[in-house]
Scaffold this motif. Structure first.
Motif, PDB file in Angstrom:
ATOM      1  N   LYS A  13      12.705  11.977   9.172  1.00  0.00           N
ATOM      2  CA  LYS A  13      12.647  13.639   9.647  1.00  0.00           C
ATOM      3  C   LYS A  13      13.726  14.416   9.905  1.00  0.00           C
ATOM      4  O   LYS A  13      14.120  15.424  10.081  1.00  0.00           O
ATOM      5  N   GLU A  14      13.992  13.264  10.818  1.00  0.00           N
ATOM      6  CA  GLU A  14      15.873  13.274  11.226  1.00  0.00           C
ATOM      7  C   GLU A  14      16.896  12.968  10.887  1.00  0.00           C
ATOM      8  O   GLU A  14      18.595  13.223  11.010  1.00  0.00           O
ATOM      9  N   HIS A  15      16.616  12.669   9.820  1.00  0.00           N
ATOM     10  CA  HIS A  15      17.714  12.057   8.729  1.00  0.00           C
ATOM     11  C   HIS A  15      17.621  11.792   7.158  1.00  0.00           C
ATOM     12  O   HIS A  15      16.775  11.598   7.275  1.00  0.00           O
ATOM     13  N   PRO A  16      18.576  11.596   6.132  1.00  0.00           N
ATOM     14  CA  PRO A  16      18.817  12.110   4.989  1.00  0.00           C
ATOM     15  C   PRO A  16      17.696  10.610   4.453  1.00  0.00           C
ATOM     16  O   PRO A  16      17.862   9.245   4.783  1.00  0.00           O
ATOM     17  N   SER A  17      16.461  10.759   3.384  1.00  0.00           N
ATOM     18  CA  SER A  17      16.213   8.949   2.819  1.00  0.00           C
ATOM     19  C   SER A  17      16.360   9.493   1.553  1.00  0.00           C
ATOM     20  O   SER A  17      15.735  10.527   1.431  1.00  0.00           O
ATOM     21  N   THR A  18      15.914   7.959   1.302  1.00  0.00           N
ATOM     22  CA  THR A  18      15.393   8.118  -0.150  1.00  0.00           C
ATOM     23  C   THR A  18      14.458   7.001  -0.813  1.00  0.00           C
ATOM     24  O   THR A  18      13.880   6.095   0.181  1.00  0.00           O
ATOM     25  N   TYR A  19      13.637   6.906  -1.245  1.00  0.00           N
ATOM     26  CA  TYR A  19      12.295   6.648  -2.301  1.00  0.00           C
ATOM     27  C   TYR A  19      12.664   5.763  -2.728  1.00  0.00           C
ATOM     28  O   TYR A  19      12.891   6.956  -3.963  1.00  0.00           O
ATOM     29  N   VAL A  20      12.648   4.782  -3.332  1.00  0.00           N
ATOM     30  CA  VAL A  20      12.491   3.899  -4.613  1.00  0.00           C
ATOM     31  C   VAL A  20      11.213   3.886  -5.724  1.00  0.00           C
ATOM     32  O   VAL A  20      10.367   3.224  -4.883  1.00  0.00           O
ATOM     33  N   VAL A  21      10.989   4.365  -6.483  1.00  0.00           N
ATOM     34  CA  VAL A  21       9.721   4.363  -7.171  1.00  0.00           C
ATOM     35  C   VAL A  21       9.625   3.263  -8.611  1.00  0.00           C
ATOM     36  O   VAL A  21      10.444   3.271  -9.006  1.00  0.00           O
ATOM     37  N   CYS A  22       8.671   2.180  -7.857  1.00  0.00           N
ATOM     38  CA  CYS A  22       8.443   0.815  -8.399  1.00  0.00           C
ATOM     39  C   CYS A  22       7.397   1.687 -10.292  1.00  0.00           C
ATOM     40  O   CYS A  22       7.076   1.473  -9.818  1.00  0.00           O
ATOM     41  N   THR A  23       7.832   1.640 -10.795  1.00  0.00           N
ATOM     42  CA  THR A  23       7.110   1.784 -11.970  1.00  0.00           C
ATOM     43  C   THR A  23       6.222   0.988 -12.333  1.00  0.00           C
ATOM     44  O   THR A  23       5.105   0.788 -13.267  1.00  0.00           O
ATOM     45  N   ASP A  24       6.963  -0.756 -13.124  1.00  0.00           N
ATOM     46  CA  ASP A  24       6.148  -1.473 -12.448  1.00  0.00           C
ATOM     47  C   ASP A  24       5.818  -1.801 -11.449  1.00  0.00           C
ATOM     48  O   ASP A  24       5.306  -3.343 -11.435  1.00  0.00           O
ATOM     49  N   ASP A  25       5.030  -1.577 -10.152  1.00  0.00           N
ATOM     50  CA  ASP A  25       4.379  -2.306  -9.015  1.00  0.00           C
ATOM     51  C   ASP A  25       2.555  -2.056  -9.065  1.00  0.00           C
ATOM     52  O   ASP A  25       2.217  -1.722  -9.504  1.00  0.00           O
ATOM     53  N   HIS A  26       2.274  -4.026  -8.879  1.00  0.00           N
ATOM     54  CA  HIS A  26       0.755  -3.451  -9.264  1.00  0.00           C
ATOM     55  C   HIS A  26      -0.484  -3.596  -8.130  1.00  0.00           C
ATOM     56  O   HIS A  26      -0.995  -4.058  -8.167  1.00  0.00           O
ATOM     57  N   VAL A  27       0.981  -3.829  -6.340  1.00  0.00           N
ATOM     58  CA  VAL A  27       0.110  -3.272  -5.782  1.00  0.00           C
ATOM     59  C   VAL A  27      -0.153  -2.151  -5.371  1.00  0.00           C
ATOM     60  O   VAL A  27      -0.849  -1.946  -4.520  1.00  0.00           O
ATOM     61  N   LEU A  28       1.048  -1.309  -5.190  1.00  0.00           N
ATOM     62  CA  LEU A  28       0.940   0.513  -4.995  1.00  0.00           C
ATOM     63  C   LEU A  28       1.550   1.388  -6.033  1.00  0.00           C
ATOM     64  O   LEU A  28       2.015   1.099  -6.846  1.00  0.00           O
ATOM     65  N   ASN A  29       0.032   1.635  -6.961  1.00  0.00           N
ATOM     66  CA  ASN A  29       0.472   2.264  -7.825  1.00  0.00           C
ATOM     67  C   ASN A  29       1.277   3.510  -7.720  1.00  0.00           C
ATOM     68  O   ASN A  29       1.998   4.158  -7.084  1.00  0.00           O
ATOM     69  N   GLU A  30       1.751   4.302  -9.176  1.00  0.00           N
ATOM     70  CA  GLU A  30       2.993   5.434  -8.814  1.00  0.00           C
ATOM     71  C   GLU A  30       2.871   6.510  -8.564  1.00  0.00           C
ATOM     72  O   GLU A  30       3.509   7.052  -7.464  1.00  0.00           O
ATOM     73  N   VAL A  31       1.254   6.936  -8.890  1.00  0.00           N
ATOM     74  CA  VAL A  31       1.137   7.717  -8.640  1.00  0.00           C
ATOM     75  C   VAL A  31       1.192   8.529  -6.330  1.00  0.00           C
ATOM     76  O   VAL A  31       1.428   8.922  -5.470  1.00  0.00           O
ATOM     77  N   GLY A  32       0.451   7.091  -5.666  1.00  0.00           N
ATOM     78  CA  GLY A  32       0.969   6.576  -4.484  1.00  0.00           C
ATOM     79  C   GLY A  32       2.064   6.625  -3.695  1.00  0.00           C
ATOM     80  O   GLY A  32       2.761   7.289  -2.975  1.00  0.00           O
ATOM     81  N   GLN A  33       2.953   5.505  -4.536  1.00  0.00           N
ATOM     82  CA  GLN A  33       4.233   6.217  -4.681  1.00  0.00           C
ATOM     83  C   GLN A  33       4.650   7.662  -4.075  1.00  0.00           C
ATOM     84  O   GLN A  33       5.886   7.726  -3.445  1.00  0.00           O
TER      85      GLN A  33
END
Length: 70
Positions: A13-33
Motif C-alpha cells: 500500500k505504501e511502496h510500488p509493488s510487482t507481481y510475477v504471474v507464473c503461467t505454468d504454476d500447478h500450485v496456484l492457478n493463473e486466475v488466483g495469481q
C-alpha cells in the motif's frame, strides 16, 4: 511472534509493488495469481512453474534489473 501479532501495515500500500504471474504454476492457478496481482502497480507474466527463481532465473533477473533501473 509472526503468527501472534496483527500486522500494522502493508508494504504494497505504501511502496510500488510487482507481481510475477507464473503461467505454468500447478500450485496456484493463473486466475488466483491475477487476483492477487490486482493490488500491485506492475504485473509481469513469465512462463514458469511455481518457483520462477528455479525454473527461469534469467527471467526473474530481467524483472529485477528492470525494477532497479526504473
Amino acid at each position: 511472534m509472526t503468527f501472534s501479532q496483527a500486522p500494522t501495515g502493508a508494504g504494497w500500500k505504501e511502496h510500488p509493488s510487482t507481481y510475477v504471474v507464473c503461467t505454468d504454476d500447478h500450485v496456484l492457478n493463473e486466475v488466483g495469481q491475477r487476483n492477487f496481482a490486482r493490488r500491485c502497480d506492475d504485473v509481469v507474466v513469465l512462463t514458469t512453474s511455481h518457483s520462477p527463481f528455479f525454473s527461469d532465473p534469467g527471467g526473474v533477473a530481467d524483472v529485477v534489473d528492470r525494477l532497479i533501473e526504473s
